[in-house]
Design an enzyme around this catalytic site. Structure first.
Site, short mmCIF file in Angstrom:
data_model
loop_
_atom_site.label_atom_id
_atom_site.label_comp_id
_atom_site.label_asym_id
_atom_site.label_seq_id
_atom_site.Cartn_x
_atom_site.Cartn_y
_atom_site.Cartn_z
N ARG A 1 -11.02 -10.81 -0.11
CA ARG A 1 -11.98 -11.67 -0.82
C ARG A 1 -11.47 -13.11 -0.90
O ARG A 1 -12.26 -14.05 -0.97
CB ARG A 1 -12.27 -11.10 -2.20
N LYS B 1 0.83 -1.19 0.00
CA LYS B 1 0.00 0.00 0.00
C LYS B 1 0.88 1.26 0.00
O LYS B 1 1.96 1.28 0.60
CB LYS B 1 -0.91 0.03 1.23
#
Length: 485
Positions: free
Chosen positions: A336, A263
């Site tokens: 996910r 990130k």
């Protein structure tokens, strides 16, 4: 927790502070229902004093008026209710805003007319403070809250429910606020197991060896880059003569660096990436405390997504628990993946309904902001869960799953990939990925709480800065509706 009890609304206790409501009006602000005893003991001077102070009655407005010996309490706190003064959520927010600034008062009395449950929730949640890591913190003095309400069975039932809800939300806030050097998969799993055992619930904790044996390929892959190995926790509530079986699934990424796709922003609040898992764990314990006649099983994957020589890579292919294969397009789309593994396990119990909660996508914040949960899934159940959440004060917005977005998840080398090549509709695409693991005709819903789970800004209403406890009230309310069917 702060104790909450009922008090005759026609009289006033010897409290340290008394809270009254103020509502806006065409001719200036006026006192809300429940304030008459306070106005009477002060010689009908309170409203004039508030108008002198510039009161408007708008939400988040809190004004303090000393009683100067005219009353058996030293302070009146006037809180704005806004135009929708009679709604339960307006009352929750108003008393939460008032109590936020009363942490050093031992006894606070609420002189407002409204549902006891909503008033109790707002006051207790507003009193929340997380100071575990402050070496010189002064413990809040607030120990008792009284409500001006008739002591009857209905009011007592509301207080009992409110206590279970507040305890669950407080647990979530504490877990989310705990720094990641103390809350990692092993310790998170231990907390969850402790909560479950205290509630006399069935609990199972899978370590990395058990995860490998049970073929949880995604949980192992996502957690493979960390020195702290992953876990998966299962908690079961099995009441007699259950009306339905519900599977709960929550994302438990205790810290999300993005992995090898590191990130570049917002990493300072990535400890909140386990907010969905915390909500699921706390909710099943609250459902058990409320003795709802619905069987509930929570399946919670826990991992730390870190970059290292053992981290999973872009272009890796993962074999999921159900045998399907997923190409890794981006290691920062890890939530996910672990959720799909957990969903596959949850479906083996053949539930009647499934609710999944996760801080899944930054796109949720772009689409709905920081206070609205996005709900995707089987339309009828999605709408029922959203309605349940909205009814108890959580903003939940049903979102579609447009068919054309599914094509972006196709992979040339595996059954599907975890992220498409473009960035459009990211929240909905994540919903499509999860939908790919759902069987036909199963009522399921995915709650994206990425924004609502963590308050980056100033406190508001009963919501503190930091962990909020998002989705707990929605999950409990949805299960309550099944119990009442």
């Amino acid at each position: 927790m702060v104790s909450v009890s009922l008090h005759d609304p026609s009289t006033l206790p010897d409290a340290d502070a008394v809270v009254v409501g103020v509502v806006p009006g065409n001719n200036g602000p006026r006192l809300a229902r429940g304030a008459k005893p306070v106005e009477a003991v002060l010689g009908r001077t309170l409203l004039a004093a508030l108008r002198t102070l510039g009161a408007t009655g708008q939400p988040e407005e809190v004004l303090k008026v000393p009683t100067l010996g005219l009353a058996p309490f030293p302070l009146v706190v006037a809180t704005g209710l806004g135009a929708d003064a009679r709604s339960a959520e307006s009352l929750r927010r108003a008393v939460g805003a008032a109590v936020r600034g009363l942490g050093h008062h031992a006894h606070v009395h609420l002189a407002l007319d409204g549902p006891p449950g909503a008033l109790s929730e707002g006051a207790q949640l507003g009193a929340y403070a997380f100071d575990r890591y402050k070496s010189s913190a002064e413990r809040p003095a607030l120990r008792r809250i009284t409500l001006g309400a008739t002591d009857d069975p209905s009011a007592k039932a509301e207080l009992k429910r409110a206590r279970a809800v507040v305890e669950a939300i407080t647990r979530v806030r504490d877990l989310v606020n705990t720094p990641p050097n103390d809350l990692y998969p092993e310790t998170f799993a231990q907390h969850a197991a402790d909560f479950a055992r205290a509630a006399k619930l069935q609990v199972e904790v899978l370590d990395e060896r058990a995860l490998k044996r049970e073929r949880f390929g995604a949980v192992l892959a996502v957690g493979g880059g960390s020195a702290r190995p992953p876990r998966l926790v299962r908690i079961g509530y099995r009441p007699a003569r259950a009306k339905a079986r519900v599977a709960l699934v929550g994302k438990g990424i205790t810290f999300d660096s993005g992995g090898l796709n590191l990130k570049t922003a917002n990493m300072n609040w990535m400890k909140s990436d386990m907010g969905g898992a915390a909500a699921v764990v706390a909710s099943v314990c609250a459902i058990a405390a409320l003795r709802l006649p619905v069987e509930v099983t929570a399946t919670v994957p826990m991992a730390e997504n870190m970059p290292s020589g053992s981290a999973y890579r872009p272009s890796d292919v993962i074999t999921m628990r159900n045998g399907r294969t997923v190409e890794v397009a981006d290691t920062d789309a890890e939530g996910r993946l672990v959720l799909a593994d957990a969903i596959a396990r949850a479906l083996e119990d053949e539930p009647d309904y499934l609710i999944e909660a996760s801080t899944l996508t930054g796109a949720q914040l772009v689409s709905l902001g920081t206070r609205v949960i996005g709900a995707m899934g089987a339309e009828r159940w999605r709408d029922q869960v959203a309605a349940a959440g909205n009814a108890v004060g959580e903003a939940v917005w049903p979102m579609p799953l447009p068919e054309e977005l599914r094509a972006g998840l196709d992979s040339q080398v595996a059954d599907l990939q975890n992220l498409p090549g473009d960035r459009w509709g990211g929240m909905l695409v994540a919903g499509h990925f999860l939908a790919d693991f759902m069987p036909d005709r199963l009522p399921w819903v995915h709650l994206d709480i990425a924004g609502p789970a963590w308050n980056l800004g100033a406190p508001h209403g009963y919501t503190p800065k930091g962990g909020t406890g998002a989705a707990v009230r929605t999950i409990i309310a949805a299960v309550e509706r099944l119990a009442a069917a």
